[in-house]
Motif scaffolding. Structure first.
Motif, PDB file in Angstrom:
ATOM      1  N   UNK A  35      36.987  46.595  86.558  1.00 35.71           N
ATOM      2  CA  UNK A  35      35.667  46.224  86.032  1.00 35.71           C
ATOM      3  C   UNK A  35      35.747  44.859  85.354  1.00 35.71           C
TER       4      UNK A  35
ATOM      5  N   UNK B 112      33.344  41.615  83.228  1.00 35.57           N
ATOM      6  CA  UNK B 112      32.342  41.506  82.158  1.00 35.57           C
ATOM      7  C   UNK B 112      30.923  41.621  82.696  1.00 35.57           C
TER       8      UNK B 112
ATOM      9  N   UNK C 155      32.095  46.108  82.578  1.00 38.16           N
ATOM     10  CA  UNK C 155      32.977  46.682  81.566  1.00 38.16           C
ATOM     11  C   UNK C 155      32.146  47.025  80.330  1.00 38.16           C
ATOM     12  N   UNK C 156      32.382  48.204  79.741  1.00 41.72           N
ATOM     13  CA  UNK C 156      31.606  48.567  78.551  1.00 41.72           C
ATOM     14  C   UNK C 156      32.350  48.199  77.268  1.00 41.72           C
ATOM     15  N   UNK C 157      33.669  48.408  77.266  1.00 40.38           N
ATOM     16  CA  UNK C 157      34.380  48.193  76.012  1.00 40.38           C
ATOM     17  C   UNK C 157      35.802  47.742  76.299  1.00 40.38           C
ATOM     18  N   UNK C 158      36.226  46.702  75.633  1.00 42.84           N
ATOM     19  CA  UNK C 158      37.600  46.225  75.764  1.00 42.84           C
ATOM     20  C   UNK C 158      37.900  45.388  74.533  1.00 42.84           C
TER      21      UNK C 158
END
Lengths: 391, 606
Positions: free
Chosen positions: B529, B531, B553-556
């Motif tokens: 995934x 951004x 992407x949801x969270x990193x």
């Protein structure tokens, strides 16, 4: 080439922070990867003397600066004899002098035994505590391997608020069994205690911890990124509404109540670190002390300091650190200052094409020389750093 | 000189795993070619890959001395032949140098498709065939049933088949005796002008190019000036000998004999297999009928994972080519994969073996693109160019569809042997791959299927599917039957609206949607995934036929980062950036290198 003299110590701001590490804990928590050790007995006189010697070494290398913050971290520094804390603070004042508004923080375990020392610690000069509350749910506290229960923890918080003008506490959320409704209730309760600062961490599985071993065996299932994102967004909304917005990825404060000590790290200022495993940044050098308490002690006896390594940082490394620390802050970074510090152009330290792309996606914001990650982008910070930071 | 009547030249025909190499080893051991101590398992399979996979790739030969029950001494020349269909051309050369063959059939498994193909070749050469039923000491052995199969399927009398177990040494003497009594001696005229067949050649670092020959007429000796009749080149023989299996120098090789020569030749490209060798001063009037030239049928791109390895790849491929004239390569460049080579192979196994040798022997990390076959394109004329026909090896080179009058693709005729119970799913597989059923017969609980299939449906994973559907019981053999016109289209894969050339392929219009959907689904799992959300599309021309979306992407984010973590976090970031270098940038999307080949595996078709 050990000594590299730069105009103001090499940092991006005038602050000078001192970190003191106390490495001992009563037991090791399953999520914690900090440099902590369990020992049956600690020779308190020896340790006080050793920390004083380590401090004197750093003081000699950072002359003519006044300290703006001191932080006792660990381990469990609330297990330190208050007399040792007092002796270290006296020595710090003697070596450097203290800024009139100096912030002196000590991390504390919220147990009744340690709360009983708060008065003495305050008398020694500590003016801020950071309590490792971690949860307001007894089952969660057991899961996290904590010795205290909610009642004892809140008792300690109450005592702390009586003795210290500034109190912060930590909570860990997005636990495997936790749902958003439970966290919402817990956070609402936490916000009602009226502290000016909170550190709210999502549970992460750190290498080498017991949780990591459980995770590897498939016995621990942390929340996936999509679920965790929901928790994070809820947290931002609630703390913002309560007047404690995030000023850093996981740190929330009423305006003016931010941790000045930690801001020095994130603003890539100068900090001296003493005690086992402590890191420092001074004059373009990265310092690191021996991690294992016994090794640190013997290094100290041998060399007069606990340093394991003191190495110059390449300009690109400094720029990288300044960016990856600074972009954690809502205020972001001053690109011109970072570029000037390392003697490079802005285009050498950030990928401007990527920055443009991310700005159009509203994940970062550029305003003149300032570059900041938007509140929406903060949850994606690591992926953003990989795109914009040039190395 | 050896009396012609005391020479026997034979090969061994067997399906993989039916014990050919073990039998060869026993024959060498029994006739004293090597001491027990020198016998490493399977002497004739020289290459590591041959030993590991239990297959023979290059033809080998060994000269055995045997004193028969009639008290006479014989020279037996064993030509070891590869068992796999990809190497059928090697078989035909070996057979041409023999007068007979041992047909080795597993006593438990019976006759297999590949065996059949080689037996028919052998019969075409008028060979005397001696059936050997091997592994008779296995609990599952059914020699009588296998005998019946040999008679029913192949049409050979099997009542005198030798019952053997090469592993346990049973029947070895009987086999040697059968070779002497049943296989005819070679014919030839010692006084006629030299006429020898060039059977094979390979490069040896100490001897240079070693040439395996079968003398038909005349004599060849050291110091003789010889001529390759097809190539037209002349050489001085500097060594004559035979393998026993160790090299033994001989004064000469006469009619009917098999052996080797060296003639100070440095490249095997100079030695055309099937060429006729004769004497310069006293040449033969007519050359032997040569072999069919070998044509690569499967093509794929090989690219180094690290672009800096390109030169190393070029050197390694060139070295491999020194000993394997059957594969071809030419430089290729791809927007996604950089510089590499488009290589041609005899089949998928050949492709795998070359790829494996490059990885293992030359320590190269490679990306292999989708295997493709050779298409024949008929192009319309344009203002500047006349109508013409071209061969297309690489889907990326496909001309503008408006210029294409028609496309032809290679077809094969496949013979499949399969136990009854798996017949249904195998028929469906052939049908799904656009197969045309030509024949279906049953023999002793097994079906023999003949299908015509487009080769491009076979090169992907047909063989793997066949094996998995039949739990390994189906056997498969094919030969090419020429090109046929087909409704073929180029399918592009677009990642974030950009076409990825390394993933484009030529497919039949009826298969395009299913394959496109599958590719998109696989890529969705293979590309991490980002951004932003990434559309993945399969398209023919401007028409999208399948689509998937990789969610953003949801969270990193690292939860904690304080003073001491600056170093650690910086090192993590450096590692992350290093990892990105191992991905290929397509526009703003990073595609991991392993995704290119992984996306092409069809996996389980539901």
């Amino acid at each position: 080439m050990l000594k590299q003299v730069q105009h103001d110590g090499g940092g991006l701001e005038d602050a000078l922070a001192l970190y003191i590490h106390w490495p001992f804990c009563v037991s090791k928590c399953p999520y914690c990867d900090f440099n902590s050790h369990v020992r049956e007995a600690v020779d308190q006189a020896q340790w006080r003397e050793a920390l004083l010697v380590d401090m004197a070494h750093e003081a000699a290398l950072l002359p003519e600066r006044r300290l703006t913050s001191i932080f006792f971290g660990g381990g469990t520094p609330s297990l330190m004899p208050p007399a040792t804390v007092a002796a270290l603070l006296e020595a710090a004042e003697r070596h450097w002098g203290l800024a009139p508004d100096i912030e002196i923080t000590l991390e504390a375990n919220p147990s009744s035994v340690e709360a009983a020392r708060f008065a003495d610690l305050a008398a020694a000069g500590v003016n801020r505590v950071s309590l490792g509350l971690q949860s307001l749910d007894n089952q969660a506290l057991r899961f996290l391997g904590r010795a205290h229960d909610v009642e004892e923890g809140l008792g300690a918080l109450d005592t702390a608020q009586k003795h210290f003008s500034r109190v912060s506490f930590d909570l860990i959320y997005a636990l495997p069994e936790q749902d958003e409704a439970a966290w919402e209730a817990e956070l609402a309760r936490a916000l009602s205690f009226g502290t000016g600062h909170m550190s709210l961490y999502q549970l992460t599985i750190e290498p080498g911890t017991r949780f990591a071993a459980l995770f590897a065996k498939g016995e621990l299932a942390p929340k996936d990124a999509d679920e965790a994102a929901g928790f994070y967004e809820l947290t931002q909304a609630m703390t913002g509404a309560a007047g404690l917005p995030a000023y850093e990825t996981s740190n929330h404060a009423r305006p003016g109540e931010e941790s000045r000590h930690n801001l020095t790290y994130w603003r890539y200022g100068t900090y001296a670190g003493i005690g086992p495993g402590a890191h420092g940044r001074r004059g373009g050098l990265a310092t690191q002390r021996h991690r294992k308490p016994e090794n640190w002690l013997s290094a100290l006896a041998r060399n007069g300091h606990g340093l394991q390594e003191e190495a110059p940082l390449a300009p690109t490394d400094q720029a990288m650190e300044a960016l990856l620390m600074g972009l954690r802050l809502r205020e972001g970074v001053d690109l011109d200052r970072i570029a000037a510090l390392v003697g490079k152009g802005v285009a050498d330290i950030v990928d401007l094409a990527a920055a443009g792309r991310l700005e159009r996606a509203e994940l970062i914001r550029r305003d003149g020389e300032r570059l900041a990650v938007t509140p929406r982008g903060m949850i994606l910070l690591d992926a953003i750093l990989a795109e914009v930071v040039r190395a | 000189m050896t009396d012609l009547s005391k020479i026997r030249n034979f090969s061994i025909i067997a399906h993989i795993d039916h014990g050919k190499s073990t039998l060869a080893d026993r024959l060498i051991q029994r006739t004293g070619g090597l001491t027990d101590r020198e016998m490493s398992a399977q002497v004739l399979d020289n290459m590591d890959i041959e030993k590991e996979r239990g297959i023979t790739i290059k033809a080998q030969t060994v000269r055995l001395d045997y004193t028969a029950r009639d008290g006479q001494s014989y020279i037996l020349n064993l030509m070891d032949t590869p068992g796999h269909v990809d190497f059928a051309y090697e078989v035909s050369r070996s057979l041409a140098a023999c007068e007979g063959a041992l047909l080795v059939v597993d006593a438990a498994q019976g006759v297999e498709a590949q065996t059949l193909a080689n037996v028919y070749q052998s019969i075409e050469h008028d060979h005397e065939i001696v059936p050997v039923i091997n592994k008779i000491d296995l609990p599952a052995a059914e020699p009588e049933k296998v005998k019946a199969e040999i008679e029913d399927i192949i049409g050979l009398p099997a009542d005198e088949a030798v019952l053997a177990s090469a592993k346990s040494g049973i029947g070895i003497d009987e086999i040697l005796e059968a070779i002497v009594t049943k296989i005819p001696p070679p014919k030839g005229d010692r006084d006629a002008p030299l006429k020898a067949m060039l059977v094979d050649s390979w490069y040896d670092p100490y001897l240079g190019v070693v040439i395996l020959i079968r003398v038909i007429d005349g004599v060849i000796k050291k110091g003789q000036n010889i001529k390759f009749m097809q190539a037209g080149t002349q050489h001085l023989v500097d060594r004559v000998g035979a393998f026993r299996p160790k090299i033994e120098n001989l004064p000469e090789l006469g009619p009917g004999e098999v052996g080797f020569i060296t003639a100070q030749i440095k490249e095997i490209a100079q030695t055309r297999v099937g060429d006729t060798i004769t004497d310069v001063k006293k040449p033969a009037a007519q050359a032997l009928e040569g072999f069919k030239e070998v044509q690569p049928v499967v093509f794929c791109g090989l690219f180094p994972v690290d672009a800096n390895d390109f030169e190393k790849l070029r050197e390694s491929i060139s070295k491999l080519r020194l000993n394997d004239a059957s594969f071809s390569f030419e430089m290729e460049s791809s927007a996604a994969l950089g510089f590499g080579f488009r290589c041609g192979f005899l089949g998928l196994l050949h492709l795998e073996i070359i790829q494996e040798r490059l990885t293992r022997e030359y320590d190269l990390d490679l990306i292999t693109t989708a295997p493709s076959v050779v298409y024949r394109l008929h192009l319309r004329h344009t203002k500047d160019e006349a109508a013409k026909t071209i061969e297309l090896h690489n889907p990326a080179d496909m001309p503008d569809p408006n210029r294409i009058e028609s496309i032809e693709e290679p077809w094969i005729e496949a013979t499949i042997y399969v136990p009854d119970e798996y017949l249904g799913p195998i028929l469906k597989l052939c049908q799904d791959r656009r197969g045309i059923q030509k024949n279906l017969t049953y023999v002793a609980g097994r079906a023999q299927l003949t299908y015509e299939l487009p080769l491009n449906e076979v090169v992907f994973d047909f063989y793997d599917r066949l094996k998995s559907i039949s739990r390994g019981y189906a056997s498969f053999d094919y030969h090419q039957i020429g090109h046929r016109e087909g409704d073929l289209v180029k399918m592009n894969i677009l990642v974030n609206a950009e076409p990825v050339d390394a993933l484009s392929m030529i497919v039949h219009r009826s298969q395009a949607e299913a394959r496109g959907r599958h590719m998109c689904e696989r890529l969705k799992d293979l590309i991490p995934r980002h951004l932003f959300k990434i559309p993945i599309q399969a398209a023919i021309g401007g028409k999208v036929i399948a689509r998937e979306t990789i969610a953003a992407l949801r969270k990193d984010v690292t939860a904690k980062c304080y003073g001491g973590d600056a170093t650690r976090k910086r090192k993590l970031l450096e590692k992350q950036k290093e990892g990105k270098k191992r991905m290929r940038e397509y526009g703003s999307v990073s595609i991991p290198q392993e995704a290119f080949i992984a996306a092409l595996r069809m996996g389980d078709e539901s």
